[in-house]
Design a protein around this motif. Sequence first.
Motif, PDB file in Angstrom:
ATOM      1  N   GLY A  43       0.795  -1.226   0.000  1.00  0.00           N
ATOM      2  CA  GLY A  43       0.000   0.000   0.000  1.00  0.00           C
ATOM      3  C   GLY A  43       0.826   1.273   0.000  1.00  0.00           C
ATOM      4  N   LYS A  44       2.131   1.172  -0.337  1.00  0.00           N
ATOM      5  CA  LYS A  44       3.016   2.345  -0.254  1.00  0.00           C
ATOM      6  C   LYS A  44       3.120   3.117  -1.576  1.00  0.00           C
ATOM      7  CE  LYS A  44       4.081   1.717   4.061  1.00  0.00           C
ATOM      8  NZ  LYS A  44       5.360   1.296   4.572  1.00  0.00           N
ATOM      9  N   CYS A  45       2.533   2.581  -2.666  1.00  0.00           N
ATOM     10  CA  CYS A  45       2.644   3.263  -3.963  1.00  0.00           C
ATOM     11  C   CYS A  45       1.429   4.175  -4.192  1.00  0.00           C
ATOM     12  CB  CYS A  45       2.786   2.247  -5.099  1.00  0.00           C
ATOM     13  SG  CYS A  45       1.400   1.111  -5.273  1.00  0.00           S
ATOM     14  N   GLU A  61     -10.867  -3.825  -4.989  1.00  0.00           N
ATOM     15  CA  GLU A  61     -10.925  -4.177  -3.562  1.00  0.00           C
ATOM     16  C   GLU A  61      -9.572  -4.035  -2.876  1.00  0.00           C
ATOM     17  OE1 GLU A  61     -13.609  -4.657  -1.670  1.00  0.00           O
ATOM     18  OE2 GLU A  61     -14.611  -4.064  -3.529  1.00  0.00           O
ATOM     19  N   VAL A  62      -8.495  -4.301  -3.613  1.00  0.00           N
ATOM     20  CA  VAL A  62      -7.156  -4.140  -3.017  1.00  0.00           C
ATOM     21  C   VAL A  62      -6.947  -2.684  -2.610  1.00  0.00           C
ATOM     22  CG1 VAL A  62      -4.665  -4.266  -3.473  1.00  0.00           C
ATOM     23  CG2 VAL A  62      -6.178  -6.070  -4.321  1.00  0.00           C
ATOM     24  N   GLU A  63      -7.357  -1.754  -3.480  1.00  0.00           N
ATOM     25  CA  GLU A  63      -7.208  -0.329  -3.173  1.00  0.00           C
ATOM     26  C   GLU A  63      -8.104   0.080  -2.011  1.00  0.00           C
ATOM     27  OE1 GLU A  63      -6.304   2.196  -6.969  1.00  0.00           O
ATOM     28  OE2 GLU A  63      -7.752   0.649  -7.538  1.00  0.00           O
ATOM     29  N   ARG A  64      -9.321  -0.442  -1.973  1.00  0.00           N
ATOM     30  CA  ARG A  64     -10.240  -0.105  -0.872  1.00  0.00           C
ATOM     31  C   ARG A  64      -9.693  -0.572   0.474  1.00  0.00           C
ATOM     32  NH1 ARG A  64     -14.799   1.930  -3.054  1.00  0.00           N
ATOM     33  NH2 ARG A  64     -15.299   1.286  -5.199  1.00  0.00           N
ATOM     34  N   LYS A  65      -8.903  -1.616   0.450  1.00  0.00           N
ATOM     35  CA  LYS A  65      -8.309  -2.135   1.684  1.00  0.00           C
ATOM     36  C   LYS A  65      -7.252  -1.168   2.231  1.00  0.00           C
ATOM     37  CE  LYS A  65      -5.402  -5.980   3.272  1.00  0.00           C
ATOM     38  NZ  LYS A  65      -4.647  -7.176   2.857  1.00  0.00           N
ATOM     39  N   GLU A  70     -12.095   8.955   2.398  1.00  0.00           N
ATOM     40  CA  GLU A  70     -11.704  10.348   2.138  1.00  0.00           C
ATOM     41  C   GLU A  70     -10.582  10.415   1.107  1.00  0.00           C
ATOM     42  OE1 GLU A  70     -12.000   9.031   5.182  1.00  0.00           O
ATOM     43  OE2 GLU A  70     -13.862  10.020   5.808  1.00  0.00           O
ATOM     44  N   GLU A  71      -9.642   9.492   1.217  1.00  0.00           N
ATOM     45  CA  GLU A  71      -8.523   9.469   0.258  1.00  0.00           C
ATOM     46  C   GLU A  71      -9.024   9.133  -1.142  1.00  0.00           C
ATOM     47  OE1 GLU A  71      -4.657   8.226   2.981  1.00  0.00           O
ATOM     48  OE2 GLU A  71      -6.055   6.667   2.328  1.00  0.00           O
ATOM     49  N   ILE A  72      -9.921   8.167  -1.236  1.00  0.00           N
ATOM     50  CA  ILE A  72     -10.468   7.787  -2.542  1.00  0.00           C
ATOM     51  C   ILE A  72     -11.210   8.974  -3.164  1.00  0.00           C
ATOM     52  CG2 ILE A  72     -12.154   6.311  -3.697  1.00  0.00           C
ATOM     53  CD1 ILE A  72     -11.403   4.129  -1.598  1.00  0.00           C
ATOM     54  N   LYS A  73     -11.960   9.695  -2.321  1.00  0.00           N
ATOM     55  CA  LYS A  73     -12.698  10.870  -2.804  1.00  0.00           C
ATOM     56  C   LYS A  73     -11.735  11.956  -3.299  1.00  0.00           C
ATOM     57  CE  LYS A  73     -16.321  14.076  -1.350  1.00  0.00           C
ATOM     58  NZ  LYS A  73     -17.174  14.539  -0.213  1.00  0.00           N
ATOM     59  N   ALA A  74     -10.547  12.035  -2.662  1.00  0.00           N
ATOM     60  CA  ALA A  74      -9.557  13.050  -3.032  1.00  0.00           C
ATOM     61  C   ALA A  74      -8.728  12.641  -4.246  1.00  0.00           C
ATOM     62  CB  ALA A  74      -8.638  13.328  -1.847  1.00  0.00           C
ATOM     63  N   GLY A  75      -8.982  11.440  -4.786  1.00  0.00           N
ATOM     64  CA  GLY A  75      -8.284  11.017  -5.993  1.00  0.00           C
ATOM     65  C   GLY A  75      -7.110  10.092  -5.771  1.00  0.00           C
ATOM     66  N   TYR A  76      -6.928   9.618  -4.528  1.00  0.00           N
ATOM     67  CA  TYR A  76      -5.825   8.695  -4.257  1.00  0.00           C
ATOM     68  C   TYR A  76      -6.089   7.343  -4.920  1.00  0.00           C
ATOM     69  CZ  TYR A  76      -3.255  11.472  -0.797  1.00  0.00           C
ATOM     70  OH  TYR A  76      -2.492  12.424  -0.175  1.00  0.00           O
ATOM     71  N   CYS A  80       0.132   0.424  -8.405  1.00  0.00           N
ATOM     72  CA  CYS A  80       0.276  -0.949  -8.913  1.00  0.00           C
ATOM     73  C   CYS A  80      -1.070  -1.570  -9.291  1.00  0.00           C
ATOM     74  CB  CYS A  80       0.982  -1.831  -7.883  1.00  0.00           C
ATOM     75  SG  CYS A  80       0.010  -2.178  -6.396  1.00  0.00           S
ATOM     76  N   GLN A  81      -2.163  -0.896  -8.948  1.00  0.00           N
ATOM     77  CA  GLN A  81      -3.499  -1.437  -9.214  1.00  0.00           C
ATOM     78  C   GLN A  81      -4.285  -0.622 -10.232  1.00  0.00           C
ATOM     79  OE1 GLN A  81      -4.638  -4.372  -7.564  1.00  0.00           O
ATOM     80  NE2 GLN A  81      -2.470  -4.396  -7.018  1.00  0.00           N
ATOM     81  N   THR A  82      -3.780   0.554 -10.575  1.00  0.00           N
ATOM     82  CA  THR A  82      -4.533   1.487 -11.419  1.00  0.00           C
ATOM     83  C   THR A  82      -3.930   1.564 -12.817  1.00  0.00           C
ATOM     84  OG1 THR A  82      -4.975   2.799  -9.443  1.00  0.00           O
ATOM     85  CG2 THR A  82      -5.435   3.832 -11.565  1.00  0.00           C
ATOM     86  N   LYS A  83      -4.769   1.317 -13.821  1.00  0.00           N
ATOM     87  CA  LYS A  83      -4.309   1.355 -15.208  1.00  0.00           C
ATOM     88  C   LYS A  83      -4.780   2.634 -15.897  1.00  0.00           C
ATOM     89  CE  LYS A  83      -3.508  -3.200 -17.256  1.00  0.00           C
ATOM     90  NZ  LYS A  83      -4.041  -4.237 -18.160  1.00  0.00           N
ATOM     91  N   ILE A  84      -3.865   3.264 -16.619  1.00  0.00           N
ATOM     92  CA  ILE A  84      -4.243   4.334 -17.535  1.00  0.00           C
ATOM     93  C   ILE A  84      -4.563   3.650 -18.863  1.00  0.00           C
ATOM     94  CG2 ILE A  84      -3.566   6.508 -18.608  1.00  0.00           C
ATOM     95  CD1 ILE A  84      -3.510   6.708 -15.591  1.00  0.00           C
ATOM     96  N   LEU A  85      -5.835   3.678 -19.244  1.00  0.00           N
ATOM     97  CA  LEU A  85      -6.290   2.900 -20.406  1.00  0.00           C
ATOM     98  C   LEU A  85      -6.299   3.693 -21.708  1.00  0.00           C
ATOM     99  CD1 LEU A  85      -9.230   1.109 -18.572  1.00  0.00           C
ATOM    100  CD2 LEU A  85      -7.039   0.092 -19.211  1.00  0.00           C
TER     101      LEU A  85
END
Length: 599
Positions: A43-45, A61-65, A70-76, A80-85
């Motif tokens: 979870g450090k990236c 779900e990995v990111e939600r863990k 609040e972080e998700i709402k702020a765009g965090y 390693c889990q997020t793809k730019i498509l």
Amino acid sequence: MSVRVTFEPAGKKIETSPNFILEIAREANVALRSDCGGKGVCGKCRVVIVDARGEISEINEVERKHLTAEEIKAGYRLACQTKILSGRATVFIPPESRMEARKVAEIAVEEEVELNPAVRKVHLKLPEPDLEDTRPDFERLKDSLGDVEMPLNLLKKLPVLLREANWDITAVLWNKKLVGVESGDTSSRVFGLAIDIGSSKIICHLVDLVNGKTVARGYTENPQVAYGEDVVSRITYTSKKEENLKKLQEIVVDAINGIIDKICKEADVRYDEIYEAVVVGNSVMHHLFFGIYPKFISVSPFTPAVRKGISYPAREVGLKINGDGHVTSLPLIAGFVGADATSNLVITKIHEKEEISIVIDIGTNTEIILGNKSRLLACSAPSGPAFEGAHISHGMKAVSGAIEKVRIVDDEVIYETVDNVKPKGICGSGMIDLVAELYKAGIINRNGKFVKETKRIIKDGVPKFVVAWADETETGKEITVTEKDINELLMAKGAIRSGWMILMERLGIEANEISKVYLAGSFGRHINIENAKTIGLLPDIPEDRIVFAGDTAVGGAKMALKSVEEREKIEEVVGKIEYVELSADKNFYRTFIRAIPMG
């Protein structure tokens, strides 16, 4: 189809194929933490997507863990889990996710050696051939130098070199091998490099081999950390496909070449005036640097490809020194006890002493060597990356903003950070202090469980101890530790403690019979001895017997660079060391369980 990504605050831009943000960052040479190597475990990236004009993968779900609502709402997101498509995106790397090069310790116990490097220069004025002296060029040179070897690439150029120099030349020798023929008298310009390739940092010293003085130093973060904080993650990565090994070899060589650029400029030395580099590192770093397949180091019976010291022409390795110069490594001791541990011996000389000493080099794999001139035992304790900040909620390396010292007075936390700036997280030495202070204050028990109420223990799903409140930190978030964080540190400590306990048992001694404990490496330089003894990391012996040895790995490499005798002696010593594989020791598990609790 391609995507365009801008990484801030560095301002780096890249156009590439759709991929995970972590992979795009690696391709762009953007320093982004990835302690678990991109497996979604640490979870450090964390990154913030501040602008997206295209398609990005849905949060999983990995990111939600790992991320709060609040972080998700702020765009965090997790890189390693997020793809730019598709399209383009701007990705901000927050302070806690950036990789920075740590400061390194000085060499505290460096010894002088009689200067006798493998490289030497001989200035010669050769007689020109004539009808009465028709000796061939190489034989003419050998008659002045003695019996030497000459590589083919140099022999090809020799006729022109000699005649362009009007037979006034300087021969460059590496042992009994001719590695250069230079015009005129260049005998005052002979340089070498001592290089320590650590799992997380690389240190280089540039040495004048005419007088033995160090003329420049440099260091950088090991870029391989982007592929995993620990060596096993990197082995796993190289095992997936052949080009991955090539990639890890190239990026570490490029990083070293970057240091060479800097220190050559600082010392006003040309690359081709550097004729040898002596390299040390743990067994995996050694194999990755030379491009040797490392998989079987991690598989029982943990066998490296080679143990003895090796030397190859620099051009074969890709190092930015004289292409005919040599890159030499000190010998390895065993699968997970590498040339850096050998280098520790070169500089501490415990193998030459009557009294019993121990060298402890704390890291992801902690190398321990115990003994004296009669007998030496070595082991590698699988301490994991907790001391580097991995697997700790707000853990980080000892870079600017890391909490490195902690005291607890009347339930108030007094801390110091690296560079005395606002805290961003807590590093290994800070965690040792914190855990010891929590124990001494009665806030945790010897198993690391919270047992006392205090205003600094907050409930947020699980109990957390607040080290720094949100308004004190650079990130604007509280820096906390959980029982899980404390347990991670105690487990790492338990592995190290069980290592030296088993070696002492094999040698048949008690802790009070140890005359010196040498703490090697940058980490050892920063720890509080009393707190380290409180948690049981170090043997309970008087503090005056504990020596901060500093960066002995690069120091030992430097001694070997300056003296061929040092290399020959340590090669003989290494062959006699008794290696103890802890996982095969029948008492290891029992000792490890006993070594985890405090004290």
